[in-house]
Design a protein around this motif. Structure first.
Motif, PDB file in Angstrom:
ATOM      1  N   UNK A  73      -8.433  20.253 -12.102  1.00 37.52           N
ATOM      2  CA  UNK A  73      -7.750  21.018 -13.150  1.00 37.52           C
ATOM      3  C   UNK A  73      -6.455  21.634 -12.645  1.00 37.52           C
ATOM      4  N   UNK A  74      -6.424  22.000 -11.346  1.00 34.97           N
ATOM      5  CA  UNK A  74      -5.238  22.619 -10.761  1.00 34.97           C
ATOM      6  C   UNK A  74      -4.179  21.589 -10.373  1.00 34.97           C
ATOM      7  N   UNK A  75      -4.517  20.312 -10.495  1.00 37.79           N
ATOM      8  CA  UNK A  75      -3.559  19.274 -10.166  1.00 37.79           C
ATOM      9  C   UNK A  75      -3.475  18.926  -8.699  1.00 37.79           C
ATOM     10  N   UNK A  76      -4.529  19.237  -7.941  1.00 37.44           N
ATOM     11  CA  UNK A  76      -4.567  18.865  -6.523  1.00 37.44           C
ATOM     12  C   UNK A  76      -4.523  17.339  -6.425  1.00 37.44           C
ATOM     13  N   UNK A  77      -3.662  16.816  -5.542  1.00 38.97           N
ATOM     14  CA  UNK A  77      -3.444  15.379  -5.504  1.00 38.97           C
ATOM     15  C   UNK A  77      -4.437  14.580  -4.699  1.00 38.97           C
ATOM     16  N   UNK A  78      -5.058  15.204  -3.686  1.00 38.51           N
ATOM     17  CA  UNK A  78      -5.977  14.457  -2.813  1.00 38.51           C
ATOM     18  C   UNK A  78      -7.055  15.408  -2.303  1.00 38.51           C
ATOM     19  N   UNK A  79      -8.291  14.953  -2.328  1.00 36.05           N
ATOM     20  CA  UNK A  79      -9.423  15.756  -1.842  1.00 36.05           C
ATOM     21  C   UNK A  79     -10.121  15.012  -0.725  1.00 36.05           C
ATOM     22  N   UNK A  80     -10.301  15.687   0.395  1.00 35.00           N
ATOM     23  CA  UNK A  80     -11.117  15.176   1.485  1.00 35.00           C
ATOM     24  C   UNK A  80     -12.403  15.980   1.499  1.00 35.00           C
ATOM     25  N   UNK A  81     -13.507  15.312   1.240  1.00 35.17           N
ATOM     26  CA  UNK A  81     -14.814  15.971   1.206  1.00 35.17           C
ATOM     27  C   UNK A  81     -15.600  15.596   2.450  1.00 35.17           C
ATOM     28  N   UNK A  82     -16.171  16.594   3.121  1.00 37.26           N
ATOM     29  CA  UNK A  82     -17.008  16.319   4.280  1.00 37.26           C
ATOM     30  C   UNK A  82     -18.469  16.320   3.859  1.00 37.26           C
ATOM     31  N   UNK A 110      -2.376  11.940   5.903  1.00 37.06           N
ATOM     32  CA  UNK A 110      -2.030  10.523   5.745  1.00 37.06           C
ATOM     33  C   UNK A 110      -2.883   9.908   4.630  1.00 37.06           C
ATOM     34  N   UNK A 111      -2.771  10.463   3.416  1.00 38.48           N
ATOM     35  CA  UNK A 111      -3.647  10.020   2.324  1.00 38.48           C
ATOM     36  C   UNK A 111      -3.535   8.541   1.999  1.00 38.48           C
ATOM     37  N   UNK A 112      -2.364   7.959   2.146  1.00 38.80           N
ATOM     38  CA  UNK A 112      -2.217   6.537   1.816  1.00 38.80           C
ATOM     39  C   UNK A 112      -3.117   5.667   2.681  1.00 38.80           C
ATOM     40  N   UNK A 113      -3.353   6.121   3.902  1.00 42.84           N
ATOM     41  CA  UNK A 113      -4.194   5.362   4.839  1.00 42.84           C
ATOM     42  C   UNK A 113      -5.681   5.544   4.564  1.00 42.84           C
ATOM     43  N   UNK A 114      -6.043   6.708   4.009  1.00 45.39           N
ATOM     44  CA  UNK A 114      -7.464   7.052   3.906  1.00 45.39           C
ATOM     45  C   UNK A 114      -8.002   7.118   2.479  1.00 45.39           C
ATOM     46  N   UNK A 115      -7.146   7.023   1.479  1.00 42.54           N
ATOM     47  CA  UNK A 115      -7.598   7.132   0.096  1.00 42.54           C
ATOM     48  C   UNK A 115      -8.643   6.068  -0.247  1.00 42.54           C
ATOM     49  N   UNK A 116      -9.718   6.516  -0.919  1.00 47.10           N
ATOM     50  CA  UNK A 116     -10.763   5.601  -1.364  1.00 47.10           C
ATOM     51  C   UNK A 116     -11.695   5.137  -0.268  1.00 47.10           C
ATOM     52  N   UNK A 117     -11.663   5.790   0.885  1.00 48.60           N
ATOM     53  CA  UNK A 117     -12.525   5.374   1.996  1.00 48.60           C
ATOM     54  C   UNK A 117     -13.620   6.414   2.253  1.00 48.60           C
ATOM     55  N   UNK A 118     -14.813   5.915   2.585  1.00 47.81           N
ATOM     56  CA  UNK A 118     -15.921   6.764   3.053  1.00 47.81           C
ATOM     57  C   UNK A 118     -16.209   6.370   4.487  1.00 47.81           C
ATOM     58  N   UNK A 119     -16.128   7.332   5.411  1.00 45.82           N
ATOM     59  CA  UNK A 119     -16.189   7.006   6.830  1.00 45.82           C
ATOM     60  C   UNK A 119     -17.208   7.892   7.539  1.00 45.82           C
ATOM     61  N   UNK A 120     -18.275   7.282   8.074  1.00 50.58           N
ATOM     62  CA  UNK A 120     -19.193   8.010   8.951  1.00 50.58           C
ATOM     63  C   UNK A 120     -18.482   8.246  10.283  1.00 50.58           C
ATOM     64  N   UNK A 134     -15.986  10.848  -6.715  1.00 53.04           N
ATOM     65  CA  UNK A 134     -15.517   9.489  -6.998  1.00 53.04           C
ATOM     66  C   UNK A 134     -15.205   9.306  -8.488  1.00 53.04           C
ATOM     67  N   UNK A 135     -15.978   9.987  -9.332  1.00 59.48           N
ATOM     68  CA  UNK A 135     -15.813   9.831 -10.783  1.00 59.48           C
ATOM     69  C   UNK A 135     -14.757  10.762 -11.362  1.00 59.48           C
ATOM     70  N   UNK A 136     -14.186  11.624 -10.535  1.00 60.23           N
ATOM     71  CA  UNK A 136     -13.285  12.670 -11.036  1.00 60.23           C
ATOM     72  C   UNK A 136     -11.900  12.156 -11.407  1.00 60.23           C
ATOM     73  N   UNK A 137     -11.519  11.007 -10.869  1.00 59.61           N
ATOM     74  CA  UNK A 137     -10.202  10.466 -11.136  1.00 59.61           C
ATOM     75  C   UNK A 137      -9.142  10.883 -10.145  1.00 59.61           C
ATOM     76  N   UNK A 138      -9.467  11.790  -9.222  1.00 62.46           N
ATOM     77  CA  UNK A 138      -8.515  12.242  -8.216  1.00 62.46           C
ATOM     78  C   UNK A 138      -8.567  11.314  -7.003  1.00 62.46           C
ATOM     79  N   UNK A 139      -7.487  11.257  -6.255  1.00 61.20           N
ATOM     80  CA  UNK A 139      -7.478  10.520  -4.987  1.00 61.20           C
ATOM     81  C   UNK A 139      -8.428  11.211  -4.015  1.00 61.20           C
ATOM     82  N   UNK A 140      -9.284  10.424  -3.335  1.00 66.42           N
ATOM     83  CA  UNK A 140     -10.319  11.042  -2.499  1.00 66.42           C
ATOM     84  C   UNK A 140     -10.523  10.296  -1.195  1.00 66.42           C
ATOM     85  N   UNK A 141     -11.058  11.034  -0.231  1.00 67.15           N
ATOM     86  CA  UNK A 141     -11.582  10.486   1.021  1.00 67.15           C
ATOM     87  C   UNK A 141     -12.864  11.234   1.326  1.00 67.15           C
ATOM     88  N   UNK A 142     -13.869  10.516   1.800  1.00 66.53           N
ATOM     89  CA  UNK A 142     -15.120  11.159   2.217  1.00 66.53           C
ATOM     90  C   UNK A 142     -15.309  10.905   3.697  1.00 66.53           C
TER      91      UNK A 142
END
Length: 287
Positions: free
Chosen positions: A98-107, A192-202, A132-140
């Motif tokens: 809602x605040x317009x944050x462009x990228x979220x990294x969730x641990x 470096x969101x372009x490198x990590x967007x849409x990735x889930x990494x253990x 993943x369903x939120x529509x925002x750019x994400x990395x896990x």
């Protein structure tokens, strides 16, 4: 300069992430329920902006996230329960969107996406799905077992008696990581969101058996530490959630390719368990 909000900034993972970002010259907005705490003061002294934010108070989250370009998101089930963790994680994601944050990294947690049956892994996976369903750019990013837990709480009680009590067989490998490496990796994904967007990494830094951990602790503490297998029933009497986790650690176990991580992301400065153990002030911890 872009603003990176760090949730849980006075905790282990959030604090490590905030420090890594500040060291890289990034503008950090540290989110915490305790803006006057010593941990918050230390971050302020390093250059962070301190904002009060409570995961149960969406108004405070909205205010703290307004104007942020990226977010490090961390949740915990251990202050309430797993259902509260899911609710708080969804609140954090929704207010960031809602605040317009462009990228979220969730641990999250290593293997949380594999139907482990561990309650606090399943709660993190529910938040992963919501993100993943939120529509925002994400990395896990999904850390393995925390080395830092062994310099506090009940582990120290055993070490004072020269025992490393751990509810796993002596020869079963366990993937490990310190908070410092989690923070360093999170900082990469945030900057470096372009490198990590849409990735889930253990992620993990080292793999050792309980017997090897005890031997390493013996060298670091200068004490004759030996591994003693804590009965799983004793853990279950304290927490069925943790008992499920240790049962999973034993079989099938956490498989994380630490060698590949080190090759691909050398800038993290990965720490072995021996590195971490040698850096602890065991004289004070075991006093």
């Amino acid at each position: 300069m872009s603003v990176i909000a760090v949730a849980g900034a006075t905790g282990a993972q959030g604090g490590a992430t905030a420090r890594a970002l500040l060291a890289a010259g990034r503008r950090v907005r540290a989110l915490t329920r305790s803006p006057t705490s010593s941990a918050a003061t230390a971050l302020r002294d390093l250059g962070a902006e301190i904002h009060r934010a409570d995961f149960e108070d969406r108004t405070s989250l909205a205010a703290a996230l307004t104007g942020a370009d990226a977010l490090f998101a961390v949740t915990t089930p251990f202050e309430a329960d797993a259902s509260a963790e899911v609710r708080q994680g969804r609140n954090l994601v929704d207010e960031a969107v809602a605040a317009g944050v462009g990228h979220i990294v969730f641990t999250s947690a290593a293997h949380a996406d594999r139907r482990t049956g561990i309650p606090h892994y399943d709660s993190k996976f529910a938040i992963e799905c919501h993100l993943r369903a939120s529509g925002v750019s994400w990395t896990i990013i999904a850390p393995a077992a925390f080395m830092d837990n062994w310099s506090s709480h009940w582990t120290l009680e055993g070490l004072r008696e020269d025992v490393f009590g751990w509810p796993m067989p002596p020869g079963t490998p366990l993937a490990l990581i310190p908070a410092e490496d989690i923070g360093a990796f999170a900082a990469l994904a945030l900057t470096r969101p372009a490198e990590f967007t849409g990735r889930r990494i253990d992620i993990a830094s080292d793999v050792l058996t309980p017997e090897q951990i005890a031997q390493t602790l013996a060298r670091a503490t200068g004490r004759p530490v030996t591994h003693r297998r804590t009965p799983l029933a004793a853990v279950r009497a304290h927490s069925s959630d943790l008992a499920a986790m240790f049962a999973y650690f034993t079989s099938p176990g956490l498989d994380v390719d630490t060698a590949a991580l080190r090759r691909a992301h050398r800038e993290v400065g990965w720490h072995s368990f021996a590195d971490w153990a040698a850096a602890q002030d065991w004289r004070t911890l075991l006093a």
